[in-house]
Motif scaffolding. Structure first.
Motif, PDB file in Angstrom:
ATOM      1  N   ASN A 525      37.669  47.012  41.953  1.00  0.00           N
ATOM      2  CA  ASN A 525      37.881  47.541  40.586  1.00  0.00           C
ATOM      3  C   ASN A 525      36.674  47.352  39.664  1.00  0.00           C
ATOM      4  O   ASN A 525      36.764  47.601  38.468  1.00  0.00           O
ATOM      5  CB  ASN A 525      39.122  46.917  39.923  1.00  0.00           C
ATOM      6  CG  ASN A 525      40.368  47.220  40.704  1.00  0.00           C
ATOM      7  OD1 ASN A 525      40.644  48.387  40.993  1.00  0.00           O
ATOM      8  ND2 ASN A 525      41.107  46.194  41.093  1.00  0.00           N
ATOM      9  N   SER A 540      39.181  41.390  39.191  1.00  0.00           N
ATOM     10  CA  SER A 540      39.738  42.343  38.249  1.00  0.00           C
ATOM     11  C   SER A 540      40.846  43.085  38.998  1.00  0.00           C
ATOM     12  O   SER A 540      40.605  43.628  40.079  1.00  0.00           O
ATOM     13  CB  SER A 540      38.642  43.317  37.783  1.00  0.00           C
ATOM     14  OG  SER A 540      39.217  44.429  37.141  1.00  0.00           O
ATOM     15  N   SER A 542      42.712  45.744  38.205  1.00  0.00           N
ATOM     16  CA  SER A 542      42.832  47.206  38.097  1.00  0.00           C
ATOM     17  C   SER A 542      41.588  47.716  37.379  1.00  0.00           C
ATOM     18  O   SER A 542      40.859  46.930  36.765  1.00  0.00           O
ATOM     19  CB  SER A 542      44.080  47.585  37.288  1.00  0.00           C
ATOM     20  OG  SER A 542      43.851  47.292  35.914  1.00  0.00           O
ATOM     21  N   GLU A 544      41.360  48.975  34.698  1.00  0.00           N
ATOM     22  CA  GLU A 544      41.448  48.686  33.249  1.00  0.00           C
ATOM     23  C   GLU A 544      41.404  47.186  32.960  1.00  0.00           C
ATOM     24  O   GLU A 544      41.194  46.779  31.816  1.00  0.00           O
ATOM     25  CB  GLU A 544      42.758  49.244  32.661  1.00  0.00           C
ATOM     26  CG  GLU A 544      42.851  50.759  32.634  1.00  0.00           C
ATOM     27  CD  GLU A 544      43.114  51.352  34.013  1.00  0.00           C
ATOM     28  OE1 GLU A 544      43.895  50.732  34.781  1.00  0.00           O
ATOM     29  OE2 GLU A 544      42.519  52.392  34.350  1.00  0.00           O
ATOM     30  N   ASP A 545      41.617  46.355  33.980  1.00  0.00           N
ATOM     31  CA  ASP A 545      41.714  44.905  33.763  1.00  0.00           C
ATOM     32  C   ASP A 545      40.326  44.324  33.502  1.00  0.00           C
ATOM     33  O   ASP A 545      39.442  44.438  34.344  1.00  0.00           O
ATOM     34  CB  ASP A 545      42.344  44.267  35.020  1.00  0.00           C
ATOM     35  CG  ASP A 545      42.397  42.756  34.938  1.00  0.00           C
ATOM     36  OD1 ASP A 545      42.316  42.217  33.809  1.00  0.00           O
ATOM     37  OD2 ASP A 545      42.513  42.111  35.997  1.00  0.00           O
TER      38      ASP A 545
END
Ligand code: SF4
Length: 695
Positions: A525, A540, A542, A544-545
């Motif tokens: 990710n 991370s 995802s 977005e994380d």
């Protein structure tokens, strides 16, 4: 003032592992000044090195052309950089790369293990990855290492053994959520100054700080408990604190039962280490040990930070085992405000280690002894297998040169002629090499031994990612162009690899990063494009994380997802003071100078503040010797002698002396002991028996 510059470039500080984000203000291809910006680790803060230590990149000593040693010129003289042309002749890049490759491949033709490599924790993740790949793919073995061996190798070996991962379990910024913290064997006010600002804020809001160090380090001013223990007595002190926690029933039973193993053995082991028995060994009174242990164990959330005072001992792995056990028995891992955090030294020592620049592990700490792991890499590399034997470490490589088992080296951005223990032994090894290729930005002490010197780029002149002590992967961007014909390190590595017959076609570091991701799940990710916009903490979960600041809340990457208690016994330092060498020498860094000094001693503000080699001694010791502060003393160990200006410092015990290792004119490592921790193979920099005389 915006009139002062015509453009700005956001990047990362090139010095310590805190990884502060900064903005270079540039005019006419020169950095005018530097400001802190809002990175996840620094939130706009910078220390004196980050703010003022930038003009080394335009220093007249910069290497600007490839150099080849002139026929017959002896190796190992400390060549005045202004006099470089008497020893070396300028060459074209083609000529120098051909000469570098020919020397290494001639030795390879005899035996692949003839050649070893030291990569750099000052370069990017991509450059570290390429370096280890070159040694493994190009020479068929794992004799590749870097300064992590001299830094936190023992911490990593204990962390891998007991929690299953060598990285920190929580960012240092998590101290904002802690009630208690132990800072041990480190001096963050000087060595991780921006991290230290968070530690100070923690105490201002009532956090209980337990500072443990043989020196009265600056953080001690903020401490609730200040334990000035004897050098080398870490295990006795920590076992005594754990004994108190067990005896007083302060352990987190639920956590121990739910998340750990080997508790019964640990508990039985600790029974012998009462504060009364340990006090004479560690030099801390039983009541002080009890009070500190109680405050840490009863805190709602506690963290432990440590540095090379813990790691650089022959019992460095045992020291870290104790810290891990201490955190586990209190349940201080995996929650906000808890965690184990070895403060990393160099700006990219975490990333270089993650990228496999170590002799026992491929990227992501995947073992070189595992056939499946090696074939996953050779599939990606489209090449044949390489050795399944762990390679030699930094000090072992120097010994192997003396033994005639290694005859050539490629050294990128490391300075073993200053940084190795018992450095005269290391310098003699470098002089003995048949072929040495050094890639650096200055004519370092190590480059004095080179046959071919390849002029590289400073951090502010290149593109690449770095990973800080917090596991935060960040993008470095070029602020100015390299001087003369100097090139980015990744480009030099690729050109050298091609001449060694390797099938490398990279045209940008982003292509290297993409290859790294194929066998590094830690980078899941995390993409180059993402890093161009933001820092990402691994793991991370995802795209977005932003990444996990705290890990292991739901178990550990070990069998049964349990962390392990590994008991540690007291092991004496390798050498003890005696009538001939009655003092203890401790080496380390100071605020203004970075490691071997090649950058900071060429930064005019930093060098103006600390221009002279100095050692710190207790004023009473100086008086006894009839030496006034500012006068010279001679320090002598079983390995050698240096003369250095003495500075009075009440923070040093009367039988200790502290010597920074940045000064070539009083090179601390002439004195240090190369005895190794058996697990991490880290030398005992933090304890040498020494004699002190007026010079
Ligand atoms: Fe650079 Fe470290 Fe200082 Fe931050 S704390 S400015 S990373 S030397």
């Amino acid at each position: 003032d915006s009139k002062d510059y015509d453009r700005e470039v956001k990047s990362i500080c090139p010095f310590c592992g805190v990884g502060c984000q900064l903005s270079y203000k540039i005019k006419d291809n020169r950095i005018k000044y530097v400001d802190g910006i809002n990175g996840p680790a620094n939130e706009n803060r910078l220390c004196v090195k980050g703010r003022f230590g930038f003009d080394y990149i335009s220093h007249p000593h910069r290497l600007t052309k490839p150099l080849i040693r002139k026929e017959g010129m002896p190796k190992g003289l400390n060549v005045d950089p202004a006099d470089v042309h008497t020893h070396f002749r300028e060459a074209t890049w083609d000529e120098a790369l051909d000469a570098a490759a020919k020397g290494l491949s001639d030795l390879r033709a005899e035996k692949g293990t003839n050649v070893a490599g030291f990569g750099s924790a000052k370069c990017s993740n991509e450059e570290a990855y390429l370096f280890q790949k070159m040694i493994r793919q190009g020479f068929g073995h794992n004799n590749v290492d870097h300064c992590t061996r001299l830094c936190h190798a023992s911490s990593v070996s204990a962390l891998l053994e007991n929690v299953g991962s060598g990285a920190v379990t929580a960012t240092f910024n998590e101290i904002e959520n802690a009630d208690a913290a132990i800072v041990i064997g480190c001096n963050p006010i000087e060595n991780h100054p921006v991290a230290a600002t968070y530690f100070k804020q923690f105490t201002k809001r009532g956090g209980k700080l337990i500072v443990c160090d043989p020196r009265g380090v600056g953080m001690g001013k903020f401490a609730t408990h200040r334990l000035l223990f004897k050098p080398g007595a870490d295990v006795s002190m920590l076992n005594a604190m754990m004994n108190v926690i067990v005896e007083e029933g302060l352990c987190d039973r639920q956590y121990i039962e739910g998340y750990t193993e080997n508790w019964d053995e640990m508990k039985a082991h600790l029974a012998d280490y009462t504060p009364e028995k340990m006090a004479p060994i560690c030099g801390i009174e039983p009541d002080a040990l009890r009070a500190a242990a109680r405050d840490f164990a009863t805190a709602r959330a506690g963290m432990i930070f440590w540095g090379m005072g813990i790691s650089q001992h022959i019992h460095g792995t045992d020291n870290s085992r104790c810290l891990i056990s201490l955190a586990l028995m209190c349940g201080h891992v995996g929650r906000p405000g808890t965690g184990l955090h070895p403060l990393r030294g160099q700006n990219n020592v975490q990333g270089a280690s993650d990228a496999g620049l170590i002799p026992m592990f491929l990227p992501d700490y995947q073992s070189v002894t595992d056939d499946g792991v090696r074939s996953a890499f050779t599939d990606v590399w489209n090449s044949g297998d390489f050795s399944n034997e762990k390679g030699l470490t930094v000090v072992e490589i120097m010994d192997a040169i003396h033994a005639g088992d290694i005859k050539g080296m490629y050294i990128l951005g490391e300075n073993p002629a200053m940084s190795d223990p018992d450095v005269d032994h290391a310098r003699a090894a470098l002089a003995k090499l048949d072929h040495l290729v050094v890639q650096d930005i200055f004519l370092t002490e190590t480059a004095n031994y080179a046959d071919v010197i390849l002029p590289a780029s400073a951090w502010a002149e290149k593109t690449g990612t770095v990973t800080n002590t917090n596991r935060q992967v960040q993008m470095g961007r070029p602020a100015v162009t390299p001087p003369g014909e100097a090139k980015e390190d990744w480009w030099i590595e690729v050109e050298l690899a091609k001449r060694l017959g390797l099938n490398w076609t990279y045209s940008h570091p982003s292509e290297v990063f993409a290859e790294m991701k194929l066998n590094m799940s830690s980078l899941d990710n995390i993409t180059w494009e993402r890093l161009e916009g933001e820092a990402v903490t691994y793991p991370s979960l995802s795209p977005e994380d932003p990444g996990q600041a705290i890990v292991f809340g739901d178990g550990f990457p070990r069998p049964n997802r349990r962390a392990r208690f590994t008991p540690a016994k007291i092991i004496e330092p390798d050498e003890r003071p005696d009538a001939e060498y009655p003092f203890v020498l401790i080496t380390g860094r100071q605020l203004e100078h970075w490691h071997t000094g090649s950058m900071t001693r060429r930064s005019h503000v930093l060098d103006a503040v600390e221009p002279e080699a100095n050692c710190s001694m207790n004023p009473r010791t100086l008086r006894r010797m009839g030496v006034a502060p500012g006068e010279m003393v001679r320090l002598t160990t079983r390995r050698g002698s240096v003369e250095v200006m003495a500075r009075a410092d009440r923070a040093i015990a009367e039988d200790n002396v502290f010597l920074p290792f940045a000064y070539v004119e009083a090179a601390a490592n002439i004195l240090t002991n190369s005895a190794l921790d058996p697990y991490g193979k880290i030398p005992e920099f933090k304890y040498s028996a020494v004699r002190i005389e007026a010079a």
